[in-house]
Motif scaffolding. Structure first.
Motif, PDB file in Angstrom:
ATOM      1  N   PHE A   1      79.341 -21.013  30.957  1.00 21.09           N
ATOM      2  CA  PHE A   1      78.184 -20.273  30.264  1.00 21.09           C
ATOM      3  C   PHE A   1      79.325 -19.744  28.671  1.00 21.09           C
ATOM      4  O   PHE A   1      80.428 -19.616  28.837  1.00 21.09           O
ATOM      5  CB  PHE A   1      78.066 -18.576  30.703  1.00 21.09           C
ATOM      6  CG  PHE A   1      77.401 -17.688  29.920  1.00 21.09           C
ATOM      7  CD1 PHE A   1      76.185 -17.878  29.490  1.00 21.09           C
ATOM      8  CD2 PHE A   1      78.253 -16.519  29.649  1.00 21.09           C
ATOM      9  CE1 PHE A   1      75.559 -16.872  28.775  1.00 21.09           C
ATOM     10  CE2 PHE A   1      77.521 -15.720  28.697  1.00 21.09           C
ATOM     11  CZ  PHE A   1      76.305 -15.807  28.225  1.00 21.09           C
ATOM     12  N   VAL A   2      78.718 -20.275  27.610  1.00 22.05           N
ATOM     13  CA  VAL A   2      79.464 -20.227  26.558  1.00 22.05           C
ATOM     14  C   VAL A   2      78.566 -19.225  25.300  1.00 22.05           C
ATOM     15  O   VAL A   2      77.479 -19.613  25.303  1.00 22.05           O
ATOM     16  CB  VAL A   2      79.285 -21.768  25.863  1.00 22.05           C
ATOM     17  CG1 VAL A   2      80.134 -21.706  24.801  1.00 22.05           C
ATOM     18  CG2 VAL A   2      79.788 -22.641  26.757  1.00 22.05           C
ATOM     19  N   VAL A   3      79.487 -18.266  24.855  1.00 22.20           N
ATOM     20  CA  VAL A   3      78.932 -17.453  23.857  1.00 22.20           C
ATOM     21  C   VAL A   3      80.278 -17.489  22.809  1.00 22.20           C
ATOM     22  O   VAL A   3      81.252 -17.671  23.372  1.00 22.20           O
ATOM     23  CB  VAL A   3      78.533 -16.076  24.486  1.00 22.20           C
ATOM     24  CG1 VAL A   3      77.396 -16.388  25.281  1.00 22.20           C
ATOM     25  CG2 VAL A   3      79.646 -15.516  24.966  1.00 22.20           C
ATOM     26  N   HIS A   4      79.812 -16.695  21.640  1.00 21.38           N
ATOM     27  CA  HIS A   4      80.798 -16.489  20.883  1.00 21.38           C
ATOM     28  C   HIS A   4      81.669 -14.974  21.370  1.00 21.38           C
ATOM     29  O   HIS A   4      82.900 -14.989  21.374  1.00 21.38           O
ATOM     30  CB  HIS A   4      80.365 -16.461  19.259  1.00 21.38           C
ATOM     31  CG  HIS A   4      81.472 -16.161  18.469  1.00 21.38           C
ATOM     32  ND1 HIS A   4      82.430 -16.935  18.330  1.00 21.38           N
ATOM     33  CD2 HIS A   4      81.839 -14.959  17.726  1.00 21.38           C
ATOM     34  CE1 HIS A   4      83.314 -16.390  17.154  1.00 21.38           C
ATOM     35  NE2 HIS A   4      82.798 -15.321  16.775  1.00 21.38           N
ATOM     36  N   GLY A   5      80.921 -14.127  21.537  1.00 21.62           N
ATOM     37  CA  GLY A   5      81.469 -12.815  22.348  1.00 21.62           C
ATOM     38  C   GLY A   5      80.907 -11.563  21.505  1.00 21.62           C
ATOM     39  O   GLY A   5      81.063 -10.592  21.843  1.00 21.62           O
ATOM     40  N   HIS A   6      80.578 -11.833  20.113  1.00 22.88           N
ATOM     41  CA  HIS A   6      80.512 -10.586  19.262  1.00 22.88           C
ATOM     42  C   HIS A   6      79.454  -9.816  19.982  1.00 22.88           C
ATOM     43  O   HIS A   6      79.487  -8.506  19.903  1.00 22.88           O
ATOM     44  CB  HIS A   6      80.275 -10.945  17.879  1.00 22.88           C
ATOM     45  CG  HIS A   6      79.149 -11.662  17.622  1.00 22.88           C
ATOM     46  ND1 HIS A   6      79.141 -13.082  18.163  1.00 22.88           N
ATOM     47  CD2 HIS A   6      77.914 -11.614  16.838  1.00 22.88           C
ATOM     48  CE1 HIS A   6      77.876 -13.560  17.759  1.00 22.88           C
ATOM     49  NE2 HIS A   6      77.253 -12.755  16.929  1.00 22.88           N
TER      50      HIS A   6
ATOM     51  N   ARG B   1      76.621 -20.480  18.062  1.00 25.79           N
ATOM     52  CA  ARG B   1      76.884 -19.858  16.912  1.00 25.79           C
ATOM     53  C   ARG B   1      77.563 -18.370  16.846  1.00 25.79           C
ATOM     54  O   ARG B   1      77.190 -17.872  17.894  1.00 25.79           O
ATOM     55  CB  ARG B   1      75.206 -19.489  16.177  1.00 25.79           C
ATOM     56  CG  ARG B   1      75.377 -18.972  14.846  1.00 25.79           C
ATOM     57  CD  ARG B   1      74.385 -18.741  14.306  1.00 25.79           C
ATOM     58  NE  ARG B   1      73.353 -17.950  15.116  1.00 25.79           N
ATOM     59  CZ  ARG B   1      71.905 -18.293  15.157  1.00 25.79           C
ATOM     60  NH1 ARG B   1      71.387 -19.197  14.395  1.00 25.79           N
ATOM     61  NH2 ARG B   1      71.185 -17.511  15.947  1.00 25.79           N
ATOM     62  N   GLY B   2      78.568 -18.417  16.018  1.00 20.41           N
ATOM     63  CA  GLY B   2      79.451 -17.228  15.965  1.00 20.41           C
ATOM     64  C   GLY B   2      78.893 -16.242  14.921  1.00 20.41           C
ATOM     65  O   GLY B   2      78.062 -16.698  14.161  1.00 20.41           O
ATOM     66  N   ASN B   3      79.275 -14.927  14.594  1.00 23.25           N
ATOM     67  CA  ASN B   3      78.984 -14.210  13.670  1.00 23.25           C
ATOM     68  C   ASN B   3      79.345 -14.630  12.210  1.00 23.25           C
ATOM     69  O   ASN B   3      78.594 -14.042  11.211  1.00 23.25           O
ATOM     70  CB  ASN B   3      79.787 -12.802  13.815  1.00 23.25           C
ATOM     71  CG  ASN B   3      81.142 -12.935  13.837  1.00 23.25           C
ATOM     72  OD1 ASN B   3      81.849 -13.486  14.624  1.00 23.25           O
ATOM     73  ND2 ASN B   3      81.748 -12.068  12.944  1.00 23.25           N
ATOM     74  N   CYS B   4      80.242 -15.820  12.101  1.00 24.43           N
ATOM     75  CA  CYS B   4      80.173 -16.244  10.638  1.00 24.43           C
ATOM     76  C   CYS B   4      79.355 -17.635  10.545  1.00 24.43           C
ATOM     77  O   CYS B   4      79.837 -18.119   9.341  1.00 24.43           O
ATOM     78  CB  CYS B   4      81.721 -16.471  10.534  1.00 24.43           C
ATOM     79  SG  CYS B   4      82.684 -14.899  10.400  1.00 24.43           S
ATOM     80  N   ASP B   5      78.766 -18.114  11.704  1.00 27.61           N
ATOM     81  CA  ASP B   5      78.188 -19.201  11.361  1.00 27.61           C
ATOM     82  C   ASP B   5      76.556 -19.109  10.836  1.00 27.61           C
ATOM     83  O   ASP B   5      76.006 -18.033  10.941  1.00 27.61           O
ATOM     84  CB  ASP B   5      77.978 -20.086  12.778  1.00 27.61           C
ATOM     85  CG  ASP B   5      79.227 -20.476  13.257  1.00 27.61           C
ATOM     86  OD1 ASP B   5      80.199 -20.607  12.283  1.00 27.61           O
ATOM     87  OD2 ASP B   5      79.545 -20.317  14.609  1.00 27.61           O
ATOM     88  N   TRP B   6      76.256 -20.243   9.978  1.00 23.78           N
ATOM     89  CA  TRP B   6      74.807 -20.045   9.481  1.00 23.78           C
ATOM     90  C   TRP B   6      74.051 -21.208   9.941  1.00 23.78           C
ATOM     91  O   TRP B   6      72.960 -21.113   9.746  1.00 23.78           O
ATOM     92  CB  TRP B   6      75.023 -20.380   7.814  1.00 23.78           C
ATOM     93  CG  TRP B   6      75.709 -21.696   7.431  1.00 23.78           C
ATOM     94  CD1 TRP B   6      75.247 -22.762   7.272  1.00 23.78           C
ATOM     95  CD2 TRP B   6      77.191 -21.893   7.206  1.00 23.78           C
ATOM     96  NE1 TRP B   6      75.804 -23.793   7.025  1.00 23.78           N
ATOM     97  CE2 TRP B   6      77.368 -23.027   6.970  1.00 23.78           C
ATOM     98  CE3 TRP B   6      78.191 -20.840   7.259  1.00 23.78           C
ATOM     99  CZ2 TRP B   6      78.575 -23.510   6.639  1.00 23.78           C
ATOM    100  CZ3 TRP B   6      79.520 -21.267   6.822  1.00 23.78           C
ATOM    101  CH2 TRP B   6      79.653 -22.815   6.670  1.00 23.78           C
TER     102      TRP B   6
END
Length: 172
Positions: free
Chosen positions: A72-77, A50-55
């Motif tokens: 390792f997977v992240v959006h990063g915010h 999930r990113g910062n714009c995902d619901w």
């Protein structure tokens, strides 16, 4: 093994599906900000965060073992990747990853830090600080090297990014 890495598709599911179909990857990693219903993501072997714009209720971070590599997977915010990659690198080290995939900045980046390869595929829809939208394909060269190539959404190679990197396989 061929792995497609994308990020920040921001609701452009038709474009995402065209890329996935063209690349015929063994696995797809989406680093967040897909901005659509999860059910509308490609029906393929997929790791998504999930990113910062995902619901949608998908994990904030994930680990995936592919071949010799632990991803390792992240959006990063939450790791503040717009200012430094140090927090991301430390977290990747902590979980035993050899490859850390992230998005958020919309800027394509691939750099090695010790035995960790940091990959931001850029954005397939809204590049920032780079002339064209991008995504990445990772392929095993052998048991200790991977090849990273960047492409535009139409499939053209982006020659100023990517390369071949030597890594020690993950301790699993």
């Amino acid at each position: 093994m061929r792995i497609l890495i994308v990020s920040d598709s921001h609701g452009e599911e038709a474009l995402l599906n065209r890329i996935v179909k063209r690349e015929e990857a063994d696995h797809v990693i989406h680093c967040g900000d897909f901005c659509t219903d999860q059910s509308r993501l490609p029906a393929v072997s997929l790791t998504v965060v999930r990113g910062n714009c995902d619901w949608e209720p998908v994990p904030e971070e994930q680990q995936w073992d592919g071949g010799a590599w632990r991803f390792f997977v992240v959006h990063g915010h939450r790791h503040h990747v717009n200012s430094s990659l140090l927090s991301l690198r430390y977290r990747a080290e902590k979980v035993g990853a050899t490859i850390a995939c992230f998005g958020h900045s919309h800027y394509p980046l691939c750099e090695q830090s010790g035995n960790i390869l940091l990959i931001n595929p850029g954005s397939i829809t809204q590049p920032r600080g780079f002339a064209v939208p991008t995504y990445t394909v990772l392929e095993d060269v052998d048991e200790s090297r991977v090849s990273i190539r960047y492409f535009t959404p139409s499939g053209e190679v982006v020659t100023e990014r990517g390369g071949t990197f030597s890594l020690k396989p993950a301790q699993k």
